[in-house]
Design a protein around this motif. Structure first.
Motif, PDB file in Angstrom:
ATOM      1  N   LEU A 106       0.830  -1.321  -0.043  1.00  0.00           N
ATOM      2  CA  LEU A 106       0.156  -0.063  -0.026  1.00  0.00           C
ATOM      3  C   LEU A 106       0.828   1.295   0.067  1.00  0.00           C
ATOM      4  CD1 LEU A 106      -2.917  -1.007   2.373  1.00  0.00           C
ATOM      5  CD2 LEU A 106      -2.864  -1.328  -0.118  1.00  0.00           C
ATOM      6  N   HIS A 107       2.124   1.114   0.185  1.00  0.00           N
ATOM      7  CA  HIS A 107       3.002   2.465   0.152  1.00  0.00           C
ATOM      8  C   HIS A 107       3.228   2.804  -1.286  1.00  0.00           C
ATOM      9  CE1 HIS A 107       5.917  -0.950  -0.376  1.00  0.00           C
ATOM     10  NE2 HIS A 107       6.529  -0.591  -1.124  1.00  0.00           N
ATOM     11  N   HIS A 108       2.702   1.948  -2.184  1.00  0.00           N
ATOM     12  CA  HIS A 108       2.722   2.358  -3.568  1.00  0.00           C
ATOM     13  C   HIS A 108       1.561   3.063  -4.008  1.00  0.00           C
ATOM     14  CE1 HIS A 108       6.351   0.063  -4.568  1.00  0.00           C
ATOM     15  NE2 HIS A 108       5.951  -1.048  -4.301  1.00  0.00           N
ATOM     16  N   LEU A 109       0.795   3.560  -3.126  1.00  0.00           N
ATOM     17  CA  LEU A 109      -0.423   4.212  -3.512  1.00  0.00           C
ATOM     18  C   LEU A 109      -0.131   5.878  -2.914  1.00  0.00           C
ATOM     19  CD1 LEU A 109      -3.343   1.927  -2.290  1.00  0.00           C
ATOM     20  CD2 LEU A 109      -2.011   2.319  -4.614  1.00  0.00           C
ATOM     21  N   ASN A 110      -0.441   7.022  -3.529  1.00  0.00           N
ATOM     22  CA  ASN A 110      -0.508   8.174  -3.253  1.00  0.00           C
ATOM     23  C   ASN A 110      -1.692   8.159  -2.064  1.00  0.00           C
ATOM     24  OD1 ASN A 110      -2.949   8.816  -4.383  1.00  0.00           O
ATOM     25  ND2 ASN A 110      -1.811   9.781  -6.283  1.00  0.00           N
ATOM     26  N   ASP A 111      -1.506   9.630  -1.356  1.00  0.00           N
ATOM     27  CA  ASP A 111      -2.621   9.668  -0.451  1.00  0.00           C
ATOM     28  C   ASP A 111      -4.194   9.688  -0.783  1.00  0.00           C
ATOM     29  OD1 ASP A 111      -0.337  10.062   1.174  1.00  0.00           O
ATOM     30  OD2 ASP A 111      -0.817  12.502   1.263  1.00  0.00           O
ATOM     31  N   ASN A 112      -4.459  10.192  -2.112  1.00  0.00           N
ATOM     32  CA  ASN A 112      -5.918   9.979  -2.534  1.00  0.00           C
ATOM     33  C   ASN A 112      -6.402   8.397  -2.889  1.00  0.00           C
ATOM     34  OD1 ASN A 112      -6.451  12.427  -2.182  1.00  0.00           O
ATOM     35  ND2 ASN A 112      -6.052  13.119  -4.461  1.00  0.00           N
ATOM     36  N   GLU A 113      -5.259   7.791  -3.550  1.00  0.00           N
ATOM     37  CA  GLU A 113      -5.228   6.333  -3.668  1.00  0.00           C
ATOM     38  C   GLU A 113      -5.556   5.357  -2.506  1.00  0.00           C
ATOM     39  OE1 GLU A 113      -3.000   6.176  -8.069  1.00  0.00           O
ATOM     40  OE2 GLU A 113      -1.680   5.791  -6.188  1.00  0.00           O
ATOM     41  N   LEU A 114      -4.781   5.825  -1.523  1.00  0.00           N
ATOM     42  CA  LEU A 114      -4.667   5.056  -0.082  1.00  0.00           C
ATOM     43  C   LEU A 114      -6.232   5.232   0.418  1.00  0.00           C
ATOM     44  CD1 LEU A 114      -3.685   3.294   1.826  1.00  0.00           C
ATOM     45  CD2 LEU A 114      -2.721   5.286   2.936  1.00  0.00           C
TER      46      LEU A 114
END
Ligand SMILES: C[S@@+](CC[C@H](N)C(=O)[O-])C[C@H]1O[C@@H](n2cnc3c(N)ncnc32)[C@H](O)[C@@H]1O
Length: 191
Positions: A106-114
């Motif tokens: 999940l660290h591959h997601l930016n804040d909005n994606e997370l």
């Protein structure tokens, strides 16, 4: 987001070799404390399938990844396994699960994606469903080997997960160096 590293046959083969000797056994032991054996589990970002194999000893696991190359790898190594091409940020799946697990995905997601992923995780979990996710501890973000890496702190994870999940624990642990990682375990909030 540049995701090339996980998307070619060559880099998938390289990653499988580099990751030998690393697994989420200790994380899965913690997950087992909050999730009954034989429950239905979705793993996000199964990659080489190391954790999928451990999880499968205890749970009915659906593995997933957004890289078709990793899905090919997983399917050829585990012909009887259940694998889906799924992106962590959208989780476009109708099924319901008792638990959702990921190890350094999940660290591959930016804040909005997370934020969107957390909302979708809430939606695809059964009542009392639990989550277990690991992250790199730190602040800010960077691009490493062409991959976006978003670092997280304890307070940041508390903030982004606490709308949909009761936080059971967020613990620091060692992947390569002391306290370089965080493990979050949470339970779906009641409606
Ligand atoms: C560090 S590896 C995970 C290793 C895995 N936990 C294991 O047991 O071997 C990260 C995986 O996340 C996948 N990934 C990266 N971004 C993703 C996304 N947005 N959605 C789903 N999977 C993603 C990559 O393709 C890669 O397989």
């Amino acid at each position: 987001m540049e995701e090339g590293y996980y998307k070619t046959k060559e880099s998938v083969e390289e990653y499988v070799k580099l990751s030998e000797g690393f697994n989420g056994a200790l994380l899965i032991e913690k997950f087992k404390k909050v999730l009954n054996i034989n429950s239905n589990v979705l793993e996000i970002g199964s990659g080489p399938g190391t954790d999928w194999n451990i999880l499968s000893k205890y749970y009915n696991v659906t593995g997933s990844d957004n890289s078709p190359e990793f899905i090919n790898h997983l399917t050829s190594k585990n012909p009887n396994g259940n694998f889906l091409e799924l992106d962590a940020s959208t989780l476009s799946i109708n099924g319901k699960f008792d638990g959702i697990y990921s190890n350094k995905v999940l660290h591959h997601l930016n804040d909005n994606e997370l934020a969107n992923s957390i909302k979708r995780q809430y939606e695809i979990l059964n009542t009392n469903g639990v989550i277990c996710h690991s992250f790199w501890l730190g602040e800010g973000s960077e691009v490493f080997k062409g991959l976006f890496v978003n670092y997280h702190t304890v307070s940041n994870l508390q903030e982004v997960f606490s709308k949909q999940f009761d936080i059971i624990s967020i613990e620091k642990y060692k992947e390569f160096e002391n306290d370089d990682s965080l493990l979050l375990i949470g339970k779906k909030k009641a409606n």
